[in-house]
Design a protein around this motif. Structure first.
Motif, mmCIF file in Angstrom:
data_model
loop_
_atom_site.group_PDB
_atom_site.id
_atom_site.type_symbol
_atom_site.label_atom_id
_atom_site.label_comp_id
_atom_site.label_asym_id
_atom_site.label_seq_id
_atom_site.Cartn_x
_atom_site.Cartn_y
_atom_site.Cartn_z
ATOM 1 N N PRO A 110 0.808 -1.214 0.000
ATOM 2 C CA PRO A 110 0.000 0.000 0.000
ATOM 3 C C PRO A 110 0.840 1.263 0.000
ATOM 4 O O PRO A 110 0.539 2.223 -0.688
ATOM 5 C CB PRO A 110 -0.840 -0.147 1.286
ATOM 6 C CG PRO A 110 -0.901 -1.616 1.529
ATOM 7 C CD PRO A 110 0.395 -2.160 1.047
ATOM 8 N N GLY A 111 1.893 1.310 0.795
ATOM 9 C CA GLY A 111 2.721 2.505 0.847
ATOM 10 C C GLY A 111 3.380 2.802 -0.481
ATOM 11 O O GLY A 111 3.486 3.943 -0.913
ATOM 12 N N ALA A 112 3.818 1.728 -1.163
ATOM 13 C CA ALA A 112 4.429 1.930 -2.478
ATOM 14 C C ALA A 112 3.413 2.451 -3.473
ATOM 15 O O ALA A 112 3.705 3.322 -4.291
ATOM 16 C CB ALA A 112 5.023 0.602 -2.969
ATOM 17 N N ARG A 113 2.202 1.918 -3.403
ATOM 18 C CA ARG A 113 1.156 2.413 -4.288
ATOM 19 C C ARG A 113 0.895 3.885 -4.044
ATOM 20 O O ARG A 113 0.730 4.676 -4.971
ATOM 21 C CB ARG A 113 -0.140 1.627 -4.071
ATOM 22 C CG ARG A 113 -1.230 2.014 -5.063
ATOM 23 C CD ARG A 113 -2.550 1.363 -4.735
ATOM 24 N NE ARG A 113 -3.160 1.932 -3.573
ATOM 25 C CZ ARG A 113 -4.436 1.714 -3.230
ATOM 26 N NH1 ARG A 113 -5.181 0.922 -3.958
ATOM 27 N NH2 ARG A 113 -4.944 2.277 -2.156
ATOM 28 N N ALA A 114 0.867 4.289 -2.764
ATOM 29 C CA ALA A 114 0.602 5.681 -2.430
ATOM 30 C C ALA A 114 1.720 6.579 -2.931
ATOM 31 O O ALA A 114 1.475 7.639 -3.498
ATOM 32 C CB ALA A 114 0.449 5.820 -0.908
ATOM 33 N N ARG A 115 2.984 6.147 -2.739
ATOM 34 C CA ARG A 115 4.105 6.987 -3.157
ATOM 35 C C ARG A 115 4.148 7.143 -4.670
ATOM 36 O O ARG A 115 4.645 8.132 -5.190
ATOM 37 C CB ARG A 115 5.414 6.388 -2.646
ATOM 38 C CG ARG A 115 5.653 6.621 -1.164
ATOM 39 C CD ARG A 115 7.083 6.273 -0.790
ATOM 40 N NE ARG A 115 7.358 4.849 -0.988
ATOM 41 C CZ ARG A 115 7.112 3.906 -0.073
ATOM 42 N NH1 ARG A 115 6.555 4.242 1.078
ATOM 43 N NH2 ARG A 115 7.406 2.643 -0.316
ATOM 44 N N SER A 116 3.605 6.162 -5.394
ATOM 45 C CA SER A 116 3.633 6.236 -6.854
ATOM 46 C C SER A 116 2.533 7.138 -7.397
ATOM 47 O O SER A 116 2.533 7.448 -8.582
ATOM 48 C CB SER A 116 3.476 4.835 -7.454
ATOM 49 O OG SER A 116 2.169 4.337 -7.215
ATOM 50 N N TRP A 117 1.613 7.579 -6.543
ATOM 51 C CA TRP A 117 0.469 8.350 -7.041
ATOM 52 C C TRP A 117 0.908 9.675 -7.642
ATOM 53 O O TRP A 117 0.447 10.063 -8.729
ATOM 54 C CB TRP A 117 -0.547 8.613 -5.917
ATOM 55 C CG TRP A 117 -1.749 9.313 -6.483
ATOM 56 C CD1 TRP A 117 -2.840 8.734 -7.048
ATOM 57 C CD2 TRP A 117 -1.952 10.722 -6.575
ATOM 58 N NE1 TRP A 117 -3.699 9.690 -7.498
ATOM 59 C CE2 TRP A 117 -3.182 10.923 -7.218
ATOM 60 C CE3 TRP A 117 -1.213 11.840 -6.187
ATOM 61 C CZ2 TRP A 117 -3.697 12.187 -7.475
ATOM 62 C CZ3 TRP A 117 -1.715 13.104 -6.448
ATOM 63 C CH2 TRP A 117 -2.940 13.268 -7.079
ATOM 64 N N ALA A 118 1.798 10.400 -6.956
ATOM 65 C CA ALA A 118 2.218 11.705 -7.460
ATOM 66 C C ALA A 118 2.887 11.570 -8.822
ATOM 67 O O ALA A 118 2.656 12.376 -9.722
ATOM 68 C CB ALA A 118 3.164 12.382 -6.469
ATOM 69 N N ALA A 119 3.705 10.527 -9.007
ATOM 70 C CA ALA A 119 4.351 10.317 -10.299
ATOM 71 C C ALA A 119 3.310 10.011 -11.372
ATOM 72 O O ALA A 119 3.381 10.534 -12.495
ATOM 73 C CB ALA A 119 5.366 9.191 -10.200
ATOM 74 N N ALA A 120 2.323 9.182 -11.047
ATOM 75 C CA ALA A 120 1.259 8.867 -12.008
ATOM 76 C C ALA A 120 0.447 10.110 -12.338
ATOM 77 O O ALA A 120 0.029 10.311 -13.486
ATOM 78 C CB ALA A 120 0.351 7.771 -11.446
#
Length: 419
Positions: A4-14
């Motif tokens: 989940p944390g990795a998914r959250a951190r990738s949100w800004a890049a997406a």
């Protein structure tokens, strides 16, 4: 499997990739797949300012120092809690307001967005707006907010006259404002809005009780507002903007090239929104209410007390008011008519499936007069103001709201759609 944390951190890049794709392909709206009861906008209130402006009565504080880490943690916690309580599955827009949210660090903005993305669906192309004051947002800082996930800026210019800016207690000059605007347009092309005030003392400004300007006018230190001059300025301003290709999509909002605020559109369409932060307001249906009871919520005003409540309870909701069916319809009417679209029949039926717009307003003599005068339209599309009517909406509502209340008390819905 992604954590989940990795998914959250990738949100800004997406989100940044989606922003570049949207700019290359042109703006377009992504479909909202979740039911209306599971969709919402999210408002986040940063309560701190460098200085209290003379006209402002918002919930804001001028602190000696800000414990930003504590504030950040509480904003994240309250967002997570309200998302859980509301059962919202999709956040369609996020708006960081204040106060002066551009005084917060980009890290705080990123932390809130990451928490939302982890707790629910936050599409990569969701509108994420940050309110900005020119003196708190040099170009490098704006770029950092963009890297944190912000994709739209709302800049508080207020005026481009230095004398008026000093009267308002603003900390920026006209040249500061123009420089910030140029930097914002470069970094966020097609995704920048500005606030400009229509009239000031010696022109006109809506004076709010408790502000410095209100006191100065009460004490005759400044001239009282002139409503006739204000009306003339409003009409001339909207005519100039229309000539320049701007669509007046709401009483006091104008946009070009389809760049309207989708977050504010949620308010005017009476969609659900969650209010996070000291003094924030929200309107949503809590889980377990059967999908029928919408609540108006207000969070605790004072930041230190709000943080204590969040740390203790997970949220700082101070007041909860269930909205009755008629109250909600009154909001649908008053808010929807602020827009150029007005209220379509389909939109009205989402809130009131039995009593149609024709049932409420079709046979009214008073409404007929307003239609004949060219201020109001009621037809196959729905109910809306004309160009002339939009400028006098407050007066129209003096007729329309009592008509709705009377029809609600006597409701005998027409068996034939369309009246």
């Amino acid at each position: 499997m992604a954590l989940p944390g990795a998914r959250a951190r990738s949100w800004a890049a997406a989100a940044r990739m989606a922003q570049r794709r949207r700019h290359a392909q042109g703006a377009g709206e992504s479909p909202s797949l979740a039911p209306r009861s599971q969709r919402a906008a999210l408002y986040v209130h940063w309560p701190y300012c460098e200085k209290r402006c003379s006209y402002c009565n918002f919930n804001k504080y001028i602190p000696r120092g800000v414990e930003e880490a504590a504030m950040r943690s509480c904003l994240v916690t309250e967002a997570q809690t309200l998302l859980r309580l509301s059962g919202v599955r999709r956040v369609e827009s996020v708006f960081f307001g204040g106060g002066t949210p551009s005084l917060a660090s980009p890290r705080t903005v990123a932390a809130v967005l990451e928490a939302v993305a982890q707790a629910t669906c936050l599409p990569a192309d969701s509108e994420v707006t940050l309110e900005v004051n020119p003196t708190s947002a040099p170009g490098s800082r704006l770029a950092a907010f963009g890297a944190a996930g912000v994709n739209r800026l709302s800049i508080g210019l207020q005026s481009l006259d230095d004398t008026e800016l000093r009267l308002l207690g603003r900390t920026h000059s006209a040249s500061d404002a123009l420089r910030t605007l140029a930097e914002a347009r470069h970094l966020f092309p097609g995704r920048v809005s500005v606030d400009l005030m229509l009239g000031l003392p010696a022109q006109q400004l809506s004076l709010e009780r408790g502000t410095t300007l209100f006191t100065q006018v009460q004490q005759n230190a400044l001239p009282a507002p002139d409503p006739e001059i204000a009306a003339e300025m409003y009409q001339e301003g909207r005519a100039v903007l229309r000539e320049a290709g701007f669509r007046q999509y709401e009483v006091s909002n104008f946009a070009r090239n389809g760049a309207l605020s989708t977050h504010n559109w949620t308010y005017w369409q009476c969609g659900q929104y969650l209010g996070v932060g000291p003094g924030a307001h929200g309107r949503f249906m809590p889980q377990g209410a059967g999908g029928y009871i919408r609540e108006a919520r207000i969070q605790t005003l004072e930041p230190d007390n709000w943080m204590k409540e969040v740390m203790l309870c997970g949220h700082g909701t101070r007041k909860r008011v269930p909205l009755g069916e008629l109250e909600l319809l009154e909001e649908v009417l008053a808010m929807g008519l602020r827009t150029d679209v007005g209220i379509t029949h389909q939109h009205w039926q989402q809130f009131e499936p039995q009593l149609t717009l024709w049932d409420v307003f079709g046979a009214s003599t008073e409404v007929k007069v307003l239609r004949e005068q060219g201020f109001l339209l009621l037809d196959h599309r729905g109910l809306r103001c004309s160009w002339e009517g939009l400028a006098m909406l407050d007066s129209l509502l003096l007729t329309l709201l009592p008509q709705l209340q009377e029809a609600w008390q006597q409701r005998t819905p027409s068996p034939v759609p369309g009246g």
